[in-house]
Structure formats: structure tokens, C-alpha cells
Design a protein around this motif. Sequence first.
Motif, PDB file in Angstrom:
ATOM      1  N   GLN A 301       0.827  -1.207   0.000  1.00 55.16           N
ATOM      2  CA  GLN A 301       0.000   0.000   0.000  1.00 55.16           C
ATOM      3  C   GLN A 301       0.861   1.256   0.000  1.00 55.16           C
ATOM      4  O   GLN A 301       0.565   2.225  -0.704  1.00 55.16           O
ATOM      5  CB  GLN A 301      -0.922  -0.002   1.224  1.00 55.16           C
ATOM      6  N   GLU A 302       1.938   1.230   0.770  1.00 47.82           N
ATOM      7  CA  GLU A 302       2.866   2.368   0.786  1.00 47.82           C
ATOM      8  C   GLU A 302       3.491   2.571  -0.585  1.00 47.82           C
ATOM      9  O   GLU A 302       3.656   3.704  -1.050  1.00 47.82           O
ATOM     10  CB  GLU A 302       3.957   2.123   1.837  1.00 47.82           C
ATOM     11  N   ASN A 305       0.886   4.130  -2.811  1.00 43.42           N
ATOM     12  CA  ASN A 305       0.540   5.510  -2.452  1.00 43.42           C
ATOM     13  C   ASN A 305       1.661   6.500  -2.728  1.00 43.42           C
ATOM     14  O   ASN A 305       1.423   7.614  -3.191  1.00 43.42           O
ATOM     15  CB  ASN A 305       0.172   5.588  -0.972  1.00 43.42           C
ATOM     16  N   THR A 306       2.887   6.102  -2.409  1.00 42.98           N
ATOM     17  CA  THR A 306       4.002   7.056  -2.439  1.00 42.98           C
ATOM     18  C   THR A 306       5.153   6.638  -3.338  1.00 42.98           C
ATOM     19  O   THR A 306       6.096   7.405  -3.519  1.00 42.98           O
ATOM     20  CB  THR A 306       4.560   7.255  -1.015  1.00 42.98           C
TER      21      THR A 306
END
Length: 417
Positions: A301-302, A305-306
Amino acid sequence: MINIVDLFSGAGGLTEGFRGSEFNIVSHVEMDKAACQTLQVREIYYHLKNNNNLNNYNEYLAGNLSFSQLTSSVPESITNKIINLPICEEHIQSIFNRIDAELSDNSVHGIIGGPPCQAYSTIGRARNESKKHEDQRIYLYKYYIEFLRKYSPDFFIFENVKGLLSYKDVDGNLLFPKIEKDFQNALGENSYVLQHQIINSADFGVPQKRERLIIFGRKPSFNGFNFFDDLSHFKTNPPTLNELFYDLPIMKNGETNNDYRPVEPVEFVKKFIRTEEFPLTQNISRKNNLNDLEIYKIVVQEKLNTNNNLKYSDLPQELIKHKKSNIFLDRFKALQGDSISHTVVAHISKDGHYYIHPDINQNRSISVREAARIQTFPDDFYFENSRTAAFKQIGNAVPPLLSKAFGKVIMNILSGS
């Protein structure tokens, strides 16, 4: 026919680029038993393919034929090409004798390969410093030179990690200039002309950032060309991992699924990876514990997202199980679906935390077949003899798509084109 001897062969990624009617692989020399079994299976595949009789290979992939049944179905001369011995003082004469028996008085035109790279790698260099005086891996290149002296090939390709350029010998001086001099003078003074360059496999269509030092040597009589200039003509863009995995089945951790998805594979996969007449094999994913699976979700997920990799110390406290949470902060790393992979290394045989699948819904590390695809091994390439051994062989290999570019350059050079 161009006769090739393959040293420190591993699973044979480098020799995949030297297959075809123009090249003859005389011998592979490899100390790892499982890798030698892989090499035997691959030699059998090409023998059966050249004789338009791949039925037994298909049966083997389908699990209907044992390893011994497969090997006994071809002449011993096919599997005898693989020499399962370490390259060292004790065995080198036996290896020469085996190669000579395969040559039948013919010449060796090229030698390819590279010794194990752990000694030169920047990773763990400080830890290995105290063992430098007794680490025989440092000087395995000298045995490579013994093969040059014995067979006097027209050319050679030596592959290793880029850390070799900065590695210092026991006397505190750089080792690479010594290696260059030894190669240049292998057959006497100025016997080989050398070129070397750091090559990134991603520049040649491999969906992975993989930088390696390539040394190309040629006899002075082969002049008028530059290996790396010629190699640059084969540069091409790699597919993304989402494209590479598109036709592979969706699955969870701990599953094995050898059924292709009912979708059209991307052009790259159709051209270089997938062979329609064979079943999918070794699409095996590791079983993970619940704690690791929770970490996988957060890390992916990180990444989504980034586009960053989450540090281990930044995980929720209840998921941190290692006492020393302030070191090895990148112990979990997700692959990026719309990009290429970071370097696949042999450590993938120990765990998959560094190679988490980019699809958060699958929540697992990559399978054996997915790792093989990242290295551009075709799906019909089978790795012996366990999941762990397969991952190790894949992580140690030269990507076949890169080696094919090497083979094309050599073929163009020798044909004068």
C-alpha cells in the motif's frame, strides 16, 4: 559451428544466448548438483527440439515422466556435456579430460562464464574482510585463465558484479588491474585485447535493474570492431511487471497454480517467454505467516501511495518481531507493477520479503515462475530440483535475453557483418 565452453554455469542463463545452429555448447562446468540437473534437462530439451520430438519433454513438464526416465530417453552424449565438479586444482585436469572427450580434436572458439560473485560484492564486504586471506573465491578467475591457456579461444566473456572494479586485494591494492593484466597475457604477452563495461540488463529488454561487469576479450586478429558498441544496437525497452505477469494466474500465498489466465499475453511475453505447446510449470508461491502477510499489505500500500519502500522501523509496533529493528530497515520491499524489478539475487531462495507481488489483493511474494520471468527465462525452462534450489539458480543467473544480445554480437563479429 562455433564451439563454446561454459564455466561456472549455474542454471545456464548465459548459454541460452548461445543456442542455435551457429553455436555448439561443448560443455558446462558447474559444482552445484541441482543446477547441473537443470542443465541436463535443458540440454535434453534442445536435443529433442532439434529432432522435432518434444513429446517426452512435454510429458516430463506434465509430471508423467520422471527425471531418470527423461534422461534415459536420450543418448548419454547429451547429458555428458554437464560436468558436475568444482573448478579447482584438484579437479581441473579431470575437467579438461572431459571437455577434450567432447571436442573430438575440434577447437574451442569461445569461453563464457563468471565465478561466484559473493567475494567481490559490496554487500557484506566489511564482514568478509577478515576472511580475505583464506577466501579462495577471490582467485577463481585464475582458473578461468587456465582454460584460456589450455584452449586458446578466439574470444571470451567474463561476467561478474560491478563491485569487482572497487575490490581491493590482500595487499590493499585494487584487484581488477591485476585481473586485466592476467587476462591480457593469458597466452603470452598481449595475447588478448580487453574491453569492459558495466551493463544494465534493463537496457536490453530485461524487466529488472541488474548491473553487471562484463569483460570481453578477443585475440588481436579479431580487430576492427568494438563489442560494446555493437551490443548497443540491441538495446530495447523492457515491459512493466504488470505486463510481464498479465497472463499468469491470480493466487494467494502458499498456492500453486499452473493454469494460464484466459487472456492474450502481451507481445513481449509472446515473443520471448511463453511457448503455447507446453504447460505452465513452477508457478509456486511461498506460504507466509499471518504477521508477514499483514506487513506485505502495508508495504504494498505504501508503494502504491508514495512509490516508496516502507522502513521496517516504521511498521506498526505490534508487527515488529525482530529485536534489532534499527538495522536492515529495507528487509521488506514491494515490486512496482507499472515499472521494472530491482535486482533479483540468490537470497530470494531464503525468503521472499524483498520481492512482494505488486498486486495487493494477491498478498504474497512472487512465485518461482514470476522470478524466472523477471530474469527472462522462457516458461519452458524447468529448474531442478526444489523450490529453494530453483530460486537460488534464478537469482544467480545471467538474464537469457541479455545473453542473446551477446550471442548476436559474437555471431555478427565472426560472420564479418
